[in-house]
Design a protein around this motif. Structure first.
Motif, PDB file in Angstrom:
ATOM      1  N   ILE A 251      -7.181 -42.807   7.763  1.00 56.34           N
ATOM      2  CA  ILE A 251      -8.227 -41.799   7.569  1.00 56.34           C
ATOM      3  C   ILE A 251      -9.563 -42.493   7.289  1.00 56.34           C
ATOM      4  CG2 ILE A 251      -9.001 -39.931   6.066  1.00 56.34           C
ATOM      5  CD1 ILE A 251      -6.128 -39.041   5.825  1.00 56.34           C
ATOM      6  N   THR A 252     -10.581 -42.088   8.027  1.00 59.16           N
ATOM      7  CA  THR A 252     -11.901 -42.703   7.904  1.00 59.16           C
ATOM      8  C   THR A 252     -12.930 -41.800   7.233  1.00 59.16           C
ATOM      9  OG1 THR A 252     -12.517 -41.930  10.107  1.00 59.16           O
ATOM     10  CG2 THR A 252     -11.522 -44.113   9.958  1.00 59.16           C
ATOM     11  N   GLN A 253     -12.653 -40.502   7.167  1.00 63.82           N
ATOM     12  CA  GLN A 253     -13.631 -39.584   6.581  1.00 63.82           C
ATOM     13  C   GLN A 253     -12.910 -38.320   6.123  1.00 63.82           C
ATOM     14  OE1 GLN A 253     -17.033 -38.915   9.103  1.00 63.82           O
ATOM     15  NE2 GLN A 253     -17.715 -37.137   7.965  1.00 63.82           N
ATOM     16  N   MET A 254     -13.320 -37.806   4.970  1.00 69.68           N
ATOM     17  CA  MET A 254     -12.747 -36.559   4.466  1.00 69.68           C
ATOM     18  C   MET A 254     -13.814 -35.820   3.673  1.00 69.68           C
ATOM     19  SD  MET A 254      -9.113 -35.895   2.555  1.00 69.68           S
ATOM     20  CE  MET A 254      -9.501 -36.791   1.065  1.00 69.68           C
ATOM     21  N   ASP A 255     -14.163 -34.634   4.145  1.00 70.22           N
ATOM     22  CA  ASP A 255     -15.252 -33.872   3.537  1.00 70.22           C
ATOM     23  C   ASP A 255     -14.903 -32.398   3.514  1.00 70.22           C
ATOM     24  OD1 ASP A 255     -17.369 -36.100   3.538  1.00 70.22           O
ATOM     25  OD2 ASP A 255     -16.834 -35.973   5.656  1.00 70.22           O
ATOM     26  N   ALA A 256     -15.546 -31.681   2.601  1.00 68.40           N
ATOM     27  CA  ALA A 256     -15.520 -30.223   2.625  1.00 68.40           C
ATOM     28  C   ALA A 256     -16.750 -29.749   3.394  1.00 68.40           C
ATOM     29  CB  ALA A 256     -15.541 -29.665   1.210  1.00 68.40           C
ATOM     30  N   VAL A 257     -16.554 -28.839   4.335  1.00 64.98           N
ATOM     31  CA  VAL A 257     -17.671 -28.351   5.160  1.00 64.98           C
ATOM     32  C   VAL A 257     -17.614 -26.837   5.242  1.00 64.98           C
ATOM     33  CG1 VAL A 257     -17.852 -30.455   6.536  1.00 64.98           C
ATOM     34  CG2 VAL A 257     -16.335 -28.637   7.295  1.00 64.98           C
ATOM     35  N   GLY A 258     -18.788 -26.223   5.149  1.00 63.18           N
ATOM     36  CA  GLY A 258     -18.878 -24.784   5.317  1.00 63.18           C
ATOM     37  C   GLY A 258     -18.887 -24.410   6.782  1.00 63.18           C
ATOM     38  N   THR A 259     -18.362 -23.243   7.109  1.00 61.46           N
ATOM     39  CA  THR A 259     -18.387 -22.756   8.487  1.00 61.46           C
ATOM     40  C   THR A 259     -19.767 -22.209   8.822  1.00 61.46           C
ATOM     41  OG1 THR A 259     -17.501 -20.640   7.700  1.00 61.46           O
ATOM     42  CG2 THR A 259     -15.932 -22.245   8.581  1.00 61.46           C
ATOM     43  N   GLU A 260     -20.022 -22.017  10.113  1.00 60.61           N
ATOM     44  CA  GLU A 260     -21.338 -21.594  10.561  1.00 60.61           C
ATOM     45  C   GLU A 260     -21.755 -20.249   9.973  1.00 60.61           C
ATOM     46  OE1 GLU A 260     -23.732 -23.083  12.467  1.00 60.61           O
ATOM     47  OE2 GLU A 260     -22.544 -24.885  12.206  1.00 60.61           O
ATOM     48  N   ASP A 261     -20.790 -19.362   9.723  1.00 60.86           N
ATOM     49  CA  ASP A 261     -21.137 -18.059   9.164  1.00 60.86           C
ATOM     50  C   ASP A 261     -21.322 -18.104   7.644  1.00 60.86           C
ATOM     51  OD1 ASP A 261     -18.559 -18.298   8.218  1.00 60.86           O
ATOM     52  OD2 ASP A 261     -17.746 -16.631   9.383  1.00 60.86           O
ATOM     53  N   GLY A 262     -21.068 -19.266   7.036  1.00 58.45           N
ATOM     54  CA  GLY A 262     -21.275 -19.428   5.610  1.00 58.45           C
ATOM     55  C   GLY A 262     -20.226 -18.782   4.734  1.00 58.45           C
ATOM     56  N   LYS A 263     -19.180 -18.205   5.331  1.00 57.01           N
ATOM     57  CA  LYS A 263     -18.210 -17.442   4.556  1.00 57.01           C
ATOM     58  C   LYS A 263     -16.939 -18.215   4.227  1.00 57.01           C
ATOM     59  CE  LYS A 263     -19.799 -13.041   6.490  1.00 57.01           C
ATOM     60  NZ  LYS A 263     -19.419 -11.831   7.266  1.00 57.01           N
ATOM     61  N   ARG A 264     -16.690 -19.302   4.948  1.00 55.72           N
ATOM     62  CA  ARG A 264     -15.443 -20.036   4.757  1.00 55.72           C
ATOM     63  C   ARG A 264     -15.717 -21.507   4.489  1.00 55.72           C
ATOM     64  NH1 ARG A 264     -12.813 -18.926  10.255  1.00 55.72           N
ATOM     65  NH2 ARG A 264     -15.038 -18.862  10.806  1.00 55.72           N
ATOM     66  N   LEU A 265     -14.703 -22.145   3.930  1.00 53.49           N
ATOM     67  CA  LEU A 265     -14.819 -23.561   3.609  1.00 53.49           C
ATOM     68  C   LEU A 265     -13.606 -24.289   4.173  1.00 53.49           C
ATOM     69  CD1 LEU A 265     -16.697 -25.496   2.018  1.00 53.49           C
ATOM     70  CD2 LEU A 265     -15.098 -25.278   0.106  1.00 53.49           C
ATOM     71  N   TYR A 266     -13.871 -25.333   4.956  1.00 55.82           N
ATOM     72  CA  TYR A 266     -12.814 -26.105   5.587  1.00 55.82           C
ATOM     73  C   TYR A 266     -12.819 -27.533   5.044  1.00 55.82           C
ATOM     74  CZ  TYR A 266     -11.185 -22.911   9.244  1.00 55.82           C
ATOM     75  OH  TYR A 266     -10.593 -21.887   9.928  1.00 55.82           O
ATOM     76  N   LEU A 267     -11.653 -28.148   5.085  1.00 57.28           N
ATOM     77  CA  LEU A 267     -11.542 -29.579   4.854  1.00 57.28           C
ATOM     78  C   LEU A 267     -11.628 -30.254   6.217  1.00 57.28           C
ATOM     79  CD1 LEU A 267     -10.992 -31.807   2.720  1.00 57.28           C
ATOM     80  CD2 LEU A 267      -8.568 -31.615   3.335  1.00 57.28           C
ATOM     81  N   SER A 268     -12.526 -31.204   6.345  1.00 59.62           N
ATOM     82  CA  SER A 268     -12.702 -31.938   7.602  1.00 59.62           C
ATOM     83  C   SER A 268     -12.162 -33.350   7.429  1.00 59.62           C
ATOM     84  CB  SER A 268     -14.187 -31.981   7.987  1.00 59.62           C
ATOM     85  OG  SER A 268     -14.397 -32.817   9.099  1.00 59.62           O
ATOM     86  N   VAL A 269     -11.251 -33.744   8.317  1.00 60.28           N
ATOM     87  CA  VAL A 269     -10.595 -35.050   8.217  1.00 60.28           C
ATOM     88  C   VAL A 269     -10.695 -35.778   9.552  1.00 60.28           C
ATOM     89  CG1 VAL A 269      -8.449 -36.282   7.721  1.00 60.28           C
ATOM     90  CG2 VAL A 269      -8.961 -34.132   6.525  1.00 60.28           C
ATOM     91  N   HIS A 270     -11.204 -37.008   9.512  1.00 60.02           N
ATOM     92  CA  HIS A 270     -11.234 -37.881  10.688  1.00 60.02           C
ATOM     93  C   HIS A 270     -10.259 -39.024  10.464  1.00 60.02           C
ATOM     94  CE1 HIS A 270     -14.836 -36.593  13.102  1.00 60.02           C
ATOM     95  NE2 HIS A 270     -15.054 -35.913  11.988  1.00 60.02           N
TER      96      HIS A 270
END
Length: 336
Positions: A251-270
């Motif tokens: 794993i090289t990257q792990m972040d919390a990112v909001g969705t474009e509509d601002g209503k949801r939160l995803y974990l982003s993993v590379h």
């Protein structure tokens, strides 16, 4: 949270002069505020022709910038705009043709705090940094770098991003991260560590800007960094995750990112992979990574609306992306 940065940051720098908003001459302050607000208004109204007329020469006809301007306009179409921060950055002492890093240490009046700009390869000249807040259903900020040319201020950098994720601003996420870390002790809180990163993303005006406030946040995050992350395999591998079948995921990257509509939160993993190969197998591998991550770090389980997994091939090709929700991610929501 799209950003277009035209210079990168470094920590080895030659100091230059900075004037904060409160110390600007009234005429300069009013002119900068008008230029910044006019540019942001043009973006909001979709008047890209008017915005294009204010661009510095190196940014004209830049397709990435034009796309970013258009997308930003759609996000703030119904918002009210207000200029909240202004800085004048005097780089007239920069040596022409120098590739060195330029630093502006802007000490705030009346408090023991500062805003610091660190820029690589800055040309000699007079610059300004402006922040325009967009108030609406979703808090948004447009930060911009202005450069004076032939007596006029031109747009030389454009850095828009969300101020909130899943309905909460950066300060809320900072406080929530701290509380999660305290609640998890003596165990490590992976969720707290990830949420600290989200708080910084929401609070930071642009990649080359930091503040005394943000340095405190980063210090707190460093103190609670999980032990696995301190023993990364190399500079470009965050940590090695082992799956149920003993498969390894670099794993090289792990972040919390909001969705474009601002209503949801995803974990982003590379993570790094070899050739992508068969799409079905690549998708299965991505899902297996999510299961392994949730098995290994229970506090991440149920904290997000889903996980976006990006398998990055070694040849620089586009990553293979998979959105994982439902039982695989045990998706629920953070506390409101």
């Amino acid at each position: 949270m799209a950003t277009m940065a035209f210079w990168s940051a470094s920590h080895s720098a030659t100091a230059q002069n900075c004037t904060t908003q409160s110390k600007l001459l009234s005429g300069t302050r009013e002119t900068l505020a008008q230029v910044a607000l006019s540019a942001a208004t043009g973006v909001r109204n979709g008047d890209l022709g008017a915005v294009a007329s204010t661009l510095a020469p190196e940014l004209r006809n830049n397709p990435n910038l034009l796309y970013l301007l258009r997308m930003t306009g759609e996000k703030i179409a119904n918002d009210s705009l207000a200029v909240t921060q202004l800085y004048e950055l005097d780089a007239n002492a920069v040596v022409p043709g120098s590739d060195s890093t330029t630093e502006f240490n802007c000490k705030l009046v009346g408090v023991n705090a500062a805003t610091i700009f660190t820029v690589n390869g800055l040309q000699r000249g007079l610059y300004a940094f402006a922040m325009v807040e967009a108030s609406g259903d979703r808090p948004y900020v447009i930060s911009m770098l202005l450069r004076q040319q032939a007596g006029a201020w031109k747009l030389a950098g454009f850095y828009p991003h969300d101020r909130a994720a899943r309905g909460h601003d950066g300060l809320w996420h900072w406080k929530d991260a701290r509380e999660r870390v305290v609640a998890a002790r003596p165990n490590a809180s992976w969720l707290g560590w990830v949420e600290y990163g989200l708080a910084e993303t929401l609070l930071r005006p642009a990649a080359f800007v930091t503040t005394t406030h943000l340095e405190k946040l980063r210090g707190e995050r460093a103190e609670v960094q999980p032990a696995e992350l301190r023993d990364s395999l190399s500079n470009d591998v965050l940590f090695l995750l082992r799956g149920r079948d003993n498969a390894g995921y670099a794993i090289t990257q792990m972040d919390a990112v909001g969705t474009e509509d601002g209503k949801r939160l995803y974990l982003s993993v590379h993570y790094r992979v070899g050739p992508i190969g068969d799409p079905d197998k690549a998708r299965q591998r991505n899902v297996a990574l999510v299961k392994a991550l949730m098995d290994a770090h229970a506090d991440l389980k149920g904290a997000f609306d889903g996980v976006m997994v990006f398998a990055d091939p070694p040849d620089g090709a586009d990553p293979f992306a998979t959105e994982v929700t439902g039982e695989d991610a045990s998706a629920r929501t953070l506390a409101p």
